[in-house]
Design an enzyme around this catalytic site. Structure first.
Site, short mmCIF file in Angstrom:
data_model
loop_
_atom_site.label_atom_id
_atom_site.label_comp_id
_atom_site.label_asym_id
_atom_site.label_seq_id
_atom_site.Cartn_x
_atom_site.Cartn_y
_atom_site.Cartn_z
N ARG A 64 25.98 -4.69 31.22
CA ARG A 64 24.77 -5.03 31.57
C ARG A 64 24.51 -6.02 32.37
O ARG A 64 25.46 -6.58 32.93
CB ARG A 64 24.11 -5.70 30.21
CG ARG A 64 24.90 -6.80 29.63
CD ARG A 64 24.31 -7.62 28.58
NE ARG A 64 23.44 -8.33 29.41
CZ ARG A 64 23.68 -9.36 29.90
NH1 ARG A 64 24.57 -9.83 30.21
NH2 ARG A 64 22.55 -10.09 30.77
N GLY A 65 23.10 -6.22 32.79
CA GLY A 65 22.84 -7.34 34.01
C GLY A 65 22.69 -6.28 35.27
O GLY A 65 23.59 -5.30 35.65
N ALA A 66 21.72 -6.54 36.00
CA ALA A 66 21.18 -5.47 36.90
C ALA A 66 22.09 -5.42 38.25
O ALA A 66 22.77 -4.20 38.41
CB ALA A 66 20.07 -6.15 37.54
N ARG A 98 19.63 3.50 32.12
CA ARG A 98 18.79 2.37 32.04
C ARG A 98 17.76 2.43 32.88
O ARG A 98 18.14 2.00 33.99
CB ARG A 98 19.62 0.90 31.83
CG ARG A 98 20.71 0.72 31.11
CD ARG A 98 20.23 0.41 29.63
NE ARG A 98 19.38 -0.65 29.51
CZ ARG A 98 19.63 -2.09 29.65
NH1 ARG A 98 20.83 -2.44 29.69
NH2 ARG A 98 18.76 -2.88 29.42
N ASP A 253 15.43 -7.57 36.53
CA ASP A 253 16.16 -6.11 36.49
C ASP A 253 15.34 -5.05 37.52
O ASP A 253 15.91 -4.25 38.15
CB ASP A 253 16.04 -5.54 35.31
CG ASP A 253 16.93 -6.12 34.26
OD1 ASP A 253 17.94 -5.57 34.06
OD2 ASP A 253 16.72 -7.32 33.68
N ASN A 263 11.85 -8.35 33.98
CA ASN A 263 13.13 -9.01 33.41
C ASN A 263 13.01 -9.13 31.76
O ASN A 263 12.02 -8.60 31.17
CB ASN A 263 12.85 -10.64 33.79
CG ASN A 263 14.36 -11.26 33.74
OD1 ASN A 263 15.45 -10.70 34.04
ND2 ASN A 263 14.50 -12.23 33.12
N LYS A 264 14.00 -9.67 31.31
CA LYS A 264 14.21 -9.58 29.96
C LYS A 264 12.99 -9.90 28.90
O LYS A 264 12.25 -11.10 29.44
CB LYS A 264 15.41 -10.16 29.40
CG LYS A 264 15.65 -10.37 27.80
CD LYS A 264 16.12 -9.05 27.29
CE LYS A 264 16.76 -9.01 25.97
NZ LYS A 264 16.98 -7.68 25.36
#
Length: 379
Positions: A64-66, A98, A253, A263-264
């Site tokens: 995960r994570g852009a 995603r 993201d 973002n989250k």
């Protein structure tokens, strides 16, 4: 996809357990991932032998994570090519795994385009697969270099905004080595401040619903020897009110052309709090996260996560995803609103820091100029 091995030892840094790597055992090439759903209790690696396995790993948040998603997507295309699968079919599946994270589709496109360019030049399937792998490896190297430059630019901006050091930084979700080919985005800035003795405290939002701050950012902060404190997301307001936050640093993201930042979920409320309390709200992300084809924040597709991530909590040692794997905390049948991201408008963002420098104030013109400087123009 299968567990490769579990690692032990308390003294190793997070960067010693690679987020992802390409390997070529006798039975054929594979992509090896650190399964982030198992952190912090154990360090277990997954082996992906094809694109569907990688898609599942992406959707389950094992990776995960852009920036890391972009790298994984590129390697996924290379994996499909090397193993003789349909490259375009694999690319389409990977890019859609995603939808909010633009880096994923960027990485997929780079490797796919390299593959087709090699074929167009008259290369055979093996040469085209090698070209896709070279593109993935190049993206991996570029991201590590970008991470180092973001840390440098971000620390310089912090020191300009907050002279004297002793920074008390609030961060949200996870933005360290676990999301990057290097040491991360926003976390890398805090880590640079720590290494130079200018970080007084890292405030870590636990980040609901998947606790990526508690599980992952605290994990990385502890391994780096940083002074950090974990807090529930809804306790952030009391920290601001007490004057305990000097700056907010988050990742992204997707950043729209107007500077809106996805973002989250939980990032937008922090931006509102920061504005009210006159605290800088800084977004740190590589230029590849800027999507000039997305006009504004309302055009960003926000991924909706399963409701059980809210209605259940994890049992000790349980994996992060999978309905029924946790302990119910709401009545059976309860509906849950569970967006993975929220969008912060540009007027609430003090600066966007990239490897090419910072944009402040955040405007469409400033972002376009920065992207042009980086040779990053997407229609």
């Amino acid at each position: 996809m299968a567990d490769l091995q579990a690692r032990t030892g308390e003294d190793k840094r997070a960067t010693e357990v690679p987020v992802l790597r390409w390997e070529e055992p006798p039975e054929g090439p594979v992509l090896v991932l650190l399964d982030q759903t198992r952190l912090p209790s154990e360090e277990v690696e997954l082996v992906c032998t094809d694109a569907p396995a990688l898609v599942e790993a992406i959707r389950s948040l094992a990776v995960r994570g852009a920036p890391a998603l972009g790298i994984a997507g590129a390697y996924g295309v290379a994996l499909a090519a090397a193993r003789g699968f349909d490259v375009d079919e694999a690319a389409q599946a990977l890019a859609g795994a995603r939808p909010t994270a633009v880096n994923l589709s960027v990485g997929v496109r780079r490797a796919r385009d390299a593959y087709h360019a090699a074929l167009a030049r008259g290369g055979d399937a093996g040469q085209a697969a090698a070209a896709a792998l070279a593109a993935a490896r190049q993206l991996h190297r570029e991201d590590a270099e970008a991470s180092a430059r973001m840390a440098e630019h971000g620390l310089a901006l912090l020191d300009e905004l907050l002279p004297g050091g002793g920074h008390r930084i609030l961060t949200h979700c996870n933005t360290g080595a676990l999301v990057s080919g290097g040491e991360g985005t926003a976390f890398a800035v805090a880590l640079a401040a720590h290494r130079q003795g200018r970080l007084r405290r890292l405030w870590v939002d636990e980040t609901r619903p998947l606790l990526q701050g508690a599980r992952l950012t605290a994990y990385e902060a502890a391994r780096s020897g940083m002074a950090y404190t974990l807090l529930t997301d809804n306790a952030a307001g009391s920290l601001f009110a007490a004057g305990e936050v000097d700056a907010v640093l988050i990742g992204a993201d997707r950043i729209a052309a107007d500077g809106s930042v996805a973002n989250k979920v939980g990032s937008y409320p922090l931006a509102v709090l920061a504005r009210y309390h006159h605290v800088p709200f800084i977004v740190v992300a590589p230029v590849t996260t800027v999507d000039l084809g997305t006009v504004d924040g309302t055009s960003i597709e926000v991924e909706q996560r399963p409701g059980y991530e809210v209605t259940e909590v994890l049992a000790p040692q349980a994996q992060v995803s999978g309905a029924g794997s946790g302990i119910p905390v709401a009545p059976l049948g309860t509906q849950a609103y569970n967006p993975a991201f929220d969008v912060t408008p540009p007027e609430l963002v003090t600066a966007i820091v990239t490897e090419e420098g910072a944009v402040s104030p955040v405007t469409a013109e400033g972002l376009a100029e920065l992207c042009g400087k980086a040779g990053h123009a997407r229609a």
